[in-house]
Enzyme design. Sequence first.
Site, PDB file in Angstrom:
ATOM      1  N   THR A 161     -41.788  -2.082 -13.046  1.00 23.01           N
ATOM      2  CA  THR A 161     -40.548  -1.502 -13.577  1.00 23.01           C
ATOM      3  C   THR A 161     -39.464  -1.508 -12.506  1.00 23.01           C
ATOM      4  OG1 THR A 161     -41.987  -0.125 -14.902  1.00 23.01           O
ATOM      5  CG2 THR A 161     -39.671   0.478 -14.865  1.00 23.01           C
ATOM      6  N   GLU A 218     -55.793  -3.608 -17.912  1.00 25.35           N
ATOM      7  CA  GLU A 218     -56.372  -2.263 -17.710  1.00 25.35           C
ATOM      8  C   GLU A 218     -57.882  -2.291 -17.904  1.00 25.35           C
ATOM      9  OE1 GLU A 218     -54.412   0.840 -19.905  1.00 25.35           O
ATOM     10  OE2 GLU A 218     -52.669   0.757 -18.583  1.00 25.35           O
ATOM     11  N   GLY A 270     -49.851  -3.967 -17.127  1.00 25.70           N
ATOM     12  CA  GLY A 270     -50.824  -4.878 -16.520  1.00 25.70           C
ATOM     13  C   GLY A 270     -52.201  -4.698 -17.148  1.00 25.70           C
ATOM     14  N   ASN A 311     -49.995   6.142 -11.458  1.00 27.13           N
ATOM     15  CA  ASN A 311     -48.554   6.038 -11.215  1.00 27.13           C
ATOM     16  C   ASN A 311     -47.853   7.271 -11.785  1.00 27.13           C
ATOM     17  OD1 ASN A 311     -45.914   5.278 -10.986  1.00 27.13           O
ATOM     18  ND2 ASN A 311     -46.081   3.441 -12.270  1.00 27.13           N
ATOM     19  N   SER A 368     -50.994  -1.258 -13.276  1.00 24.10           N
ATOM     20  CA  SER A 368     -50.181  -0.041 -13.332  1.00 24.10           C
ATOM     21  C   SER A 368     -49.889   0.467 -11.914  1.00 24.10           C
ATOM     22  CB  SER A 368     -50.929   1.027 -14.131  1.00 24.10           C
ATOM     23  OG  SER A 368     -50.155   2.184 -14.172  1.00 24.10           O
ATOM     24  N   GLY A 369     -48.641   0.736 -11.644  1.00 21.25           N
ATOM     25  CA  GLY A 369     -48.251   1.255 -10.329  1.00 21.25           C
ATOM     26  C   GLY A 369     -47.964   0.166  -9.317  1.00 21.25           C
ATOM     27  N   SER A 416     -45.347   6.079 -14.876  1.00 19.71           N
ATOM     28  CA  SER A 416     -45.929   4.901 -15.509  1.00 19.71           C
ATOM     29  C   SER A 416     -45.275   4.632 -16.865  1.00 19.71           C
ATOM     30  CB  SER A 416     -47.426   5.134 -15.684  1.00 19.71           C
ATOM     31  OG  SER A 416     -48.010   4.034 -16.287  1.00 19.71           O
ATOM     32  N   SER A 417     -44.854   3.375 -17.077  1.00 21.46           N
ATOM     33  CA  SER A 417     -44.264   3.013 -18.379  1.00 21.46           C
ATOM     34  C   SER A 417     -45.412   2.901 -19.371  1.00 21.46           C
ATOM     35  CB  SER A 417     -43.563   1.666 -18.307  1.00 21.46           C
ATOM     36  OG  SER A 417     -42.757   1.595 -17.185  1.00 21.46           O
TER      37      SER A 417
END
Length: 933
Positions: A205, A502, A500, A268, A200-201, A271-272
Site C-alpha cells: 500500500t 496467505e 499477498g 500489519n 501482508s505488511g 493492513s488493507s
Amino acid sequence: MQQQQQQQEQQQIFGRQTADVFHVGAKIWVPRRSVRRQSSRSDGVLAAASNAIFRNTALRDWVAGVVKRVDVGEVEGVILTVEIAESKQLVRIDTEGCYLQNEEDVADLVDSDFLHEPGVLSTLKVRYQKAEIYTFSGTILIAVNPHKPCPHLYTQQQMNLYHSKTLGEQPPHVYAIAEHAFQSMLIENQRQAILISGESGAGKTESAKMVMQYLAHRAKQDNGFIKNGECGRMHNNGSFQGARPIEEQVLESNPLLEAFGNAKTMRNNNSSRFGKFVEMSFGDYGFVRGASIAVFLLERSRVVSINPPERSYHIFYQLTKGATQHQQQKYRLKPPEQFRYLAQSNSFSLGDRDDVEEFRKTMEAMRIVGLTELEQDSVLRIVAAILHLGDVTFSAEDQDSQTHLANEQAEQAARNCADLLEVDVELLKKGLLSRSIDTPHGRIHKPLNKFGAEESRDAFSKTLYSQLFEWLVGAINRKIQMLGSGERRPHTIGILDIYGFESFESNSFEQLCINLANERLQQQFNHHVLQGEQQQYINEGIKWSYVEFIDNQDCLDLLEGSKSNPRQGIFPLIDEACRLPNVTNSDLAISMRTQLKNMTRFESPKRDQSAFTIDHYAGQVHYTTDQLIEKNRDYIVEEHKSIITSSANELIRKLGFQQIGGNQNAELNKRALQRSNSSRSAQSAFKLTSVGYRFRRQLQDLSDTLSECQPLYIRCIKPNPQSQPGEFVFPFVLGQLHALGVLVAVRIACAGFPTRKTYSTFVKRYYMLARQQTKLKNINQNDFNECKTCTVKILQHMEIEGFQMGKTKLFLRAGQLAILEAARGRLLNISATRIQACCKRHQAVKRYQLVKHYIVVIQCCYRGFKGRQLAQQIRKERAALTIQSCYKGYVARQKYRRIISAVRIQRAFRRYQTNFCLAIISGQQTCDFFFQL
Ligand SMILES: Nc1ncnc2c1ncn2[C@@H]1O[C@H](COP(=O)(O)OP(=O)(O)OP(=O)(O)O)[C@@H](O)[C@H]1O
C-alpha cells in the site's frame, strides 16, 4: 567431452560466473539439495557443504590453496565461517541460503556476478543494511520494507531526480518505475499497469501511494497548471474547472478507504483488507483527466468477529474515540471496549497512530471527496448502528423454543440501531428473529432459533458494512471519474495493490479467494516475464537455453475447474453445494475428496475429514471446509433488504437497492455487463450472487484489463516476521523471493536478452549513433531488410557484441541498451548544445548588427550634440569678443578722450604759457590776458 561435462557441472553449481571462483574473494554456491540430504546438525551441514565444494577437482585445489580454516558458527541457523588465508576475509555458508560468498552491492541484480538464491539474498541484505531498500532486477523493482520512516527517500528533490529519466539511469526507486510507466504511456501510446505484490505488511500500500504521489507530481509538472494557488481539473478543451485536481483527490481518497477497509492484524497494523486497482487516465500532454478505483473482496467477517491482538476496521475505533460531544450523544456512542463486536479483542490502540487524529483525517477526506454533510452523517450513523447491532443479543429456553432479545440492554441496543438507521424497531427485530420462506402455498415466516438469530444479526451487520464500503467507493469514483470515459484510453496507468499470498494455521474461504487471486497474478507474471520471454526467443529463432519453470495452470484448474471439465474445481463445487438444499460442509468435504482426488495439487488428510491441502506455487496451504458454504452465500436476505429499504434516510435506503459488488470502474463494469449479457441464460441466479463466483468474475475482468496493459512489477519484501527495522532474516526473505518469482526472473533476465526492439524502431531511435547518420535517418522505415542492415551498422559502430538478430526483432543483452541510451543521450546533448550554439551565434550576430547600427546612431547623435555644443561655444566666444572689443573700444575711447583732453589742456597751457610770455613782453597785453581769463 569430459571437460564439457565438468564445465556443465560447474555451471550448475556456480551459475554463470565460473571463472570467478578461482581467485580469492570469489563466491561459492553450495546447492541447497546437497545440504538438505544431511541432518540439520552442524557437522552434518559442514559435511554437506564440503562435499559440494570438493565434488569439483578444480575447486578442491582452490579451497585447499586459499581456505585456512573452516568453523561452524551459530548465527541465524547454522553458519559455516570460512577464513581465507590470503585476504583474511570471512565468507559464510548459510545452511538456509546455502552460500559462500563475499558481500556485493549492485543496484540491478542483472549486473550481479553471482546469480542464484544466496547471491540475490546477500545483495538485498547488503543494500538493506545500507538503507538502500530498492533494488532492480531488470525492469522488476524489489522493495524491502524498512519498517521505519525514510523521509529522505520521498522528497520533492527525489521526485525531480527521476523526471524524464530512463529506467536504470537513476538508483532504483518506485519513482523510477512510475516514471517509466509514464514515459512508456506517452511515447508508446500503450496502457500501463504497475502490479504491486508481496505478503501482508511487505509495503504494497505504501508503494502504491508513492507511485500515485509521483504520478500526481509528474502530471502537475507536465501540465503546470496551478491557478491562484489552487489547482483545478484541466478539461480537454483546455478550460479549467476549479476545486482540487483529480490526482490530489485520488490521493485524498486513501485515508477514507483506509479508515473503512484497513485494520490492525497480526502482521500489519494498517493492513488493507481489500484489493484495489486504481486506474489514472492522462491526457495527451500528461495531465490527469480522471481516475477510477475498483476494489476486490473486502474481508466482511472482520466486522463481526476478531481475534486478539487484531482489531476490527479502523473507522469503528476512530468514531468511538474521536467523535465530538455532540456526535457522542447523537450516535449514542460508548468507549470501544463497551461494544461487543470490538470487545472480542483486547486490542484498542494502533501503535503510534492516534485514532482521534485519524478520525479528523477521515472526516476531512470525506469532505474532499465531496460527501455532503447529510451523507457524512448517514455514513457515521451506519457505522454506529452496526456497533449497536452487535450488542443485540438473544436468548431462548432451548434449541427449538422461541428466540427473543436477551435482556433490556439488548432491547436498548436494538432501539439505538433502529433509530440510527431510521427504521421501525419492530421491523428490525422481526427481520432478525424470523426468516420468510416461499412455499407453494405462499410465503410463510419461520422463527429462527438462537443460533439462527445470531447468524442473521451478523449477516445484517456484514451486509450493511460491505454495502456502505461499496457506496463509498462509488462516491469516490463519481468524484474522480474520467472525462470522456467513452473514448479509447491508451493513456492510462493502473496500479494494482492486492493482498499477498496467505497461509495461516487454519485457512478458510477468504484465504482461498486471496490465494486464487495470487495464483492468477502469478500466472500472468509467469506468462509475461518467463513464458512470453522464452516463447519470443523460440519464435524469433534466438539461440537460448530454455529455463524450466513451474506453470501453475494445474493449480488454477484445481481451484476454478478446467476448460474441459469446468465443474471439477474447488470453487464450482462450493457453488454447487450452496445451490443444492440441505448440503452441509461435511458433504462438501466428501464431494471434494471424491471428485478432486486425482488432481496433482490436491491432498486430503485421512485423519481430518474437514481438511484439505492445496499445493500453491508459493507452498502448501491447509484449508478447512468449515463455513465454506456460509461464506460463499452472499445475497441480501429479503428481511434485511426490507429493513434497509424502509429507512427514512435516503443513503441507507440506497444501500438496499445497490447491486452487490457493483463498484467497479467503468471499464470493468462494461466487461462485466458484456459477459453477463452473453452468458446470462447459462448462469443460474445463484451463481451471480455467490461470493466466489463474483470474485472470480472480478478477477477475470481484471486479468483481461491487465492483459491489455504493459505490466511493470514491484515486488515488496518483508525482511523479518516481527516487522523490526534493520533485521534481515534469510529464510523468511528467501521464501518470499521464491513466492514472488523473483529468482527465476533474475536468471532469465540475466542469461537472456532483456531488451528487444523491432529493427525499424531501433533504427528510428538510434540512427544518430551510426557513421552516416543522415543517410540512415532517411531510410524507408517500412523496408525490413534495409532496417536490419542499418541496425547492424549502428551496433558495429557502437562496438556492441553478443546481441542476436531475430526474425523480426533485435535482441540485446542486459546492459547493452543502457550503453546505447547513454551514447544517444550524449549525442543528443552535444546536438542540443550545437543547436543552442548556432541559435546563440545567430542571435549574437543579429544583436551585434543592431548594436552596431545603434552605436552609429548614438555616435551621430553625440557628434551632433558635441558639434552643437561647439557651435554654441563658438557663438558664445564671439559674443565675448564683441563684448570685449566693445569694452576695449569703450576703454580706448575713454582713454583717448582723456588723452585728448590732456593734450588739449597741455595745448591750452602751452598756449597760455606762450601768451603769458607774450604778455610779459607786453604789459597791456598781460592785463587783457588776465581779463580774458
Ligand atoms: N517505503 C516505506 N518506508 C517506510 N515504511 C514503510 C515503507 N513501506 C512500508 N512501510 C511500513 O510498513 C507498514 C506496512 O506497509 P503496508 O501497509 O504498505 O503493507 P501491505 O503490504 O500493504 O500490507 P497489507 O497487505 O496487510 O495491506 C507500513 O505501515 C509502514 O509502517
